[in-house]
Each structure stands twice: as structure tokens, then as C-alpha cells.
Design a protein around this motif. Structure first.
Motif, PDB file in Angstrom:
ATOM      1  N   PRO A 181     -48.317 128.973  -8.048  1.00 23.93           N
ATOM      2  CA  PRO A 181     -48.353 129.925  -6.941  1.00 23.93           C
ATOM      3  C   PRO A 181     -49.360 131.041  -7.200  1.00 23.93           C
ATOM      4  CG  PRO A 181     -46.086 129.416  -7.549  1.00 23.93           C
ATOM      5  CD  PRO A 181     -46.966 128.794  -8.585  1.00 23.93           C
ATOM      6  N   ARG A 182     -49.975 131.555  -6.138  1.00 21.06           N
ATOM      7  CA  ARG A 182     -51.038 132.544  -6.300  1.00 21.06           C
ATOM      8  C   ARG A 182     -50.534 133.810  -6.984  1.00 21.06           C
ATOM      9  NH1 ARG A 182     -53.938 136.416  -2.821  1.00 21.06           N
ATOM     10  NH2 ARG A 182     -56.139 136.406  -3.429  1.00 21.06           N
ATOM     11  N   ALA A 183     -49.325 134.257  -6.635  1.00 21.55           N
ATOM     12  CA  ALA A 183     -48.779 135.466  -7.250  1.00 21.55           C
ATOM     13  C   ALA A 183     -48.638 135.291  -8.759  1.00 21.55           C
ATOM     14  CB  ALA A 183     -47.435 135.818  -6.626  1.00 21.55           C
ATOM     15  N   ASP A 184     -48.145 134.127  -9.189  1.00 20.94           N
ATOM     16  CA  ASP A 184     -48.013 133.860 -10.623  1.00 20.94           C
ATOM     17  C   ASP A 184     -49.386 133.839 -11.295  1.00 20.94           C
ATOM     18  OD1 ASP A 184     -45.316 133.663 -10.241  1.00 20.94           O
ATOM     19  OD2 ASP A 184     -45.247 131.477 -10.285  1.00 20.94           O
ATOM     20  N   ARG A 185     -50.365 133.284 -10.589  1.00 24.63           N
ATOM     21  CA  ARG A 185     -51.709 133.199 -11.153  1.00 24.63           C
ATOM     22  C   ARG A 185     -52.315 134.596 -11.344  1.00 24.63           C
ATOM     23  NH1 ARG A 185     -54.098 130.347  -7.311  1.00 24.63           N
ATOM     24  NH2 ARG A 185     -55.565 131.934  -6.568  1.00 24.63           N
ATOM     25  N   LEU A 186     -52.057 135.492 -10.398  1.00 26.17           N
ATOM     26  CA  LEU A 186     -52.593 136.848 -10.510  1.00 26.17           C
ATOM     27  C   LEU A 186     -51.932 137.608 -11.652  1.00 26.17           C
ATOM     28  CD1 LEU A 186     -52.931 137.880  -6.753  1.00 26.17           C
ATOM     29  CD2 LEU A 186     -54.718 137.087  -8.316  1.00 26.17           C
ATOM     30  N   THR A 244     -56.354 131.072 -16.789  1.00 28.07           N
ATOM     31  CA  THR A 244     -55.566 130.909 -15.562  1.00 28.07           C
ATOM     32  C   THR A 244     -55.676 129.517 -14.956  1.00 28.07           C
ATOM     33  OG1 THR A 244     -57.427 131.886 -14.333  1.00 28.07           O
ATOM     34  CG2 THR A 244     -55.634 133.354 -14.981  1.00 28.07           C
ATOM     35  N   VAL A 261     -58.168 127.862 -13.464  1.00 30.59           N
ATOM     36  CA  VAL A 261     -58.798 127.761 -12.149  1.00 30.59           C
ATOM     37  C   VAL A 261     -60.314 127.656 -12.346  1.00 30.59           C
ATOM     38  CG1 VAL A 261     -56.987 129.075 -10.989  1.00 30.59           C
ATOM     39  CG2 VAL A 261     -58.991 130.275 -11.884  1.00 30.59           C
ATOM     40  N   THR A 294     -62.767 130.445  -7.943  1.00 33.80           N
ATOM     41  CA  THR A 294     -61.432 130.970  -7.633  1.00 33.80           C
ATOM     42  C   THR A 294     -61.153 132.235  -8.432  1.00 33.80           C
ATOM     43  OG1 THR A 294     -60.603 128.753  -7.126  1.00 33.80           O
ATOM     44  CG2 THR A 294     -58.963 130.438  -7.638  1.00 33.80           C
ATOM     45  N   ARG A 298     -62.501 135.288  -6.760  1.00 32.36           N
ATOM     46  CA  ARG A 298     -61.657 135.686  -5.627  1.00 32.36           C
ATOM     47  C   ARG A 298     -60.399 136.404  -6.112  1.00 32.36           C
ATOM     48  NH1 ARG A 298     -63.092 130.491  -3.224  1.00 32.36           N
ATOM     49  NH2 ARG A 298     -61.097 129.634  -3.943  1.00 32.36           N
ATOM     50  N   ASP A 299     -59.838 135.906  -7.236  1.00 31.92           N
ATOM     51  CA  ASP A 299     -58.636 136.529  -7.774  1.00 31.92           C
ATOM     52  C   ASP A 299     -58.926 137.942  -8.300  1.00 31.92           C
ATOM     53  OD1 ASP A 299     -57.168 134.321  -7.133  1.00 31.92           O
ATOM     54  OD2 ASP A 299     -57.086 133.494  -9.174  1.00 31.92           O
ATOM     55  N   ALA A 350     -58.941 140.125  -5.397  1.00 33.16           N
ATOM     56  CA  ALA A 350     -57.579 140.335  -4.891  1.00 33.16           C
ATOM     57  C   ALA A 350     -56.859 141.405  -5.707  1.00 33.16           C
ATOM     58  CB  ALA A 350     -56.801 139.019  -4.925  1.00 33.16           C
TER      59      ALA A 350
END
Length: 240
Positions: A2-7, A30, A32, A36, A39-40, A43
Motif C-alpha cells: 500500500p502507498r501509505a506503508d511505502r511512504l 522501498t 520501487v 516512483t 513521486r513518493d 508526496a
């Protein structure tokens, strides 16, 4: 992932890796692509994280608003750094890595002068002889204890006799020479300390002993205290 976990994982990497961390390093951490990763980074910046750097130069996390500020004295920092460094000598790689990540998170919230002291502490911890890796996965034992799940244990005692037991894992104990598991042994119907190095195999079962772990630990501690101080307990019984 999930994106939140990745951040969150990216923030951890920014705290932990030597600054400036390259895009390739952060992308590997991470799992990726570098596209990506860029982009993270944006974010996180949009969310308020102050991240210096750019593609081709690397990135440095200068402030993490997700964590509260820490006000630790220099001696408290020394104690923290030394205590977490001790984890490297336990032979438990997961626990050692967790200690490194915890220190990185704490350091990220410190004022610059305190962060410099944490990075260059005057205390260090070394061992001449490296402790061998445990023969079983300690993370399974820790999780079973937290979940209060029974385990099947194939064990070799000090006399070389092997046996299969069903145990209730209560807690891991780290001694200077041994790692031990405190558990309730169904075979002996009593508390037992099992040496991790003598474990041959473990299996986490679906059976639960919840919510008995904390009361059992309390009872065990009380029994140990009573054996260590029999006279004091006897006097207390008389006075009571």
C-alpha cells in the motif's frame, strides 16, 4: 505494498541511511522504480516533510513533522546509543535492525547539536566473540508470545535427550551467554526455561492461551522472589 506503508518505509530509509541518500538507494529500500521514488519524495514534501536534495544529488530529511520533538540530555543519548548497540551482539538480526531503525527515528527528531552527539557518541560496544545465530526463528517466538499462541517444540535437553513438547511461550530472556525462553511446559505441567540453542524445531499452533500470559508472568516473578527471599516472605506472613 500500500502507498501509505511505502511512504512510511521511505521516511524510515531517509532517517537511517547516511545522508544524502541516493535515489537508487531509496528505491531499493522501498522496492520501487526510481520514477516512483521521485513521486513518493514529492508526496512526502507535499505532506510537510522537509527533504533537501534533488535527482542526481541525493536526499536528506532535515525535519520530520510526523514525530514529536525530543529533549534528551547528552547522557540520556549516550545511554540510548549504547543500549541499542548491545542488540547487535544478541545474534538476532531482526531485533538489531529494529534497534537501528528506532535510533534513526529518534535522532531525526533531535535538534542539530543533539543529533550530532548521537551520531558521534563517546561510548561504544564490542564483542571479541560473535554469538552464533539462533537455530530457530526468534520472530516467530516473539509473535507467538504476543498473540498468546501455543507452540510445539522439538527440544534437546542438557543430557542430549530429545523430546516433543507443547509450550505456552511467555517471554524471551537474554543472558550474557545464552538466550532463553520462559514458557509453561505442558509435558512437565510447570514453568521451564528453554535454551534457544537447544531448540531443534518450533511450530506455532492455532490454540490460544489468552488472556493468561500476563498473570502467569506475574505469578512466576512472585514465585522467584519468594524462593530468593524466603525469610522476608515468612516474616510478612506472620505480620499479616
Amino acid at each position: 505494498m500500500p502507498r501509505a506503508d511505502r511512504l512510511f518505509r521511505l521516511l524510515d530509509a531517509l532517517r537511517r541511511l547516511p545522508a544524502p541518500a541516493t535515489a537508487a538507494q531509496l528505491a531499493a529500500e522501498t522496492e520501487v522504480s526510481e520514477r516512483t521514488l521521485y513521486r513518493d519524495i514529492e508526496a512526502l514534501r507535499a505532506g510537510g516533510a522537509l527533504i533537501d536534495g534533488a535527482a542526481g544529488y541525493g536526499y536528506t530529511l532535515t525535519e520530520d513533522p510526523a514525530l514529536p520533538p525530543q529533549n534528551l540530555s547528552r547522557l540520556e543519548l549516550e545511554a540510548l546509543v549504547l543500549g541499542l548497540a548491545e542488540l547487535r551482539h544478541l545474534g538476532d538480526t531482526d531485533l538489531a535492525r529494529a534497534g537501528e531503525m528506532a535510533l534513526a527515528k529518534i535522532t531525526a527528531t533531535l535538534p542539530e547539536s543533539r543529533a550530532h552527539q548521537a551520531a558521534h557518541a563517546v561510548l561504544a560496544s564490542y564483542r571479541m566473540h560473535k554469538r552464533p545465530a539462533p537455530p530457530v526463528d526468534l520472530s516467530l517466538i516473539r509473535q507467538a508470545a504476543w498473540d498468546e499462541r501455543m507452540m510445539r517444540l522439538h527440544y534437546c535437553d542438557r543430557d542430549g535427550v530429545e523430546s516433543d513438547r507443547v509450550i505456552w511461550p511467555l517471554g524471551l530472556v537474554y543472558l550474557d551467554r545464552e538466550q532463553m525462553l520462559l514458557a509453561w511446559c505442558s509435558l512437565r505441567a510447570d514453568y521451564r526455561m528453554f535454551v534457544i540453542a537447544r531448540m531443534r524445531a518450533i511450530e506455532v499452533l492455532s490454540d490460544s492461551f489468552r488472556p493468561r500470559r500476563v498473570p502467569m508472568l506475574r505469578d512466576y516473578t512472585a514465585a522467584i522472589h519468594k524462593r530468593a527471599h524466603p525469610k522476608a516472605d515468612a516474616q510478612g506472613d506472620l505480620l499479616g
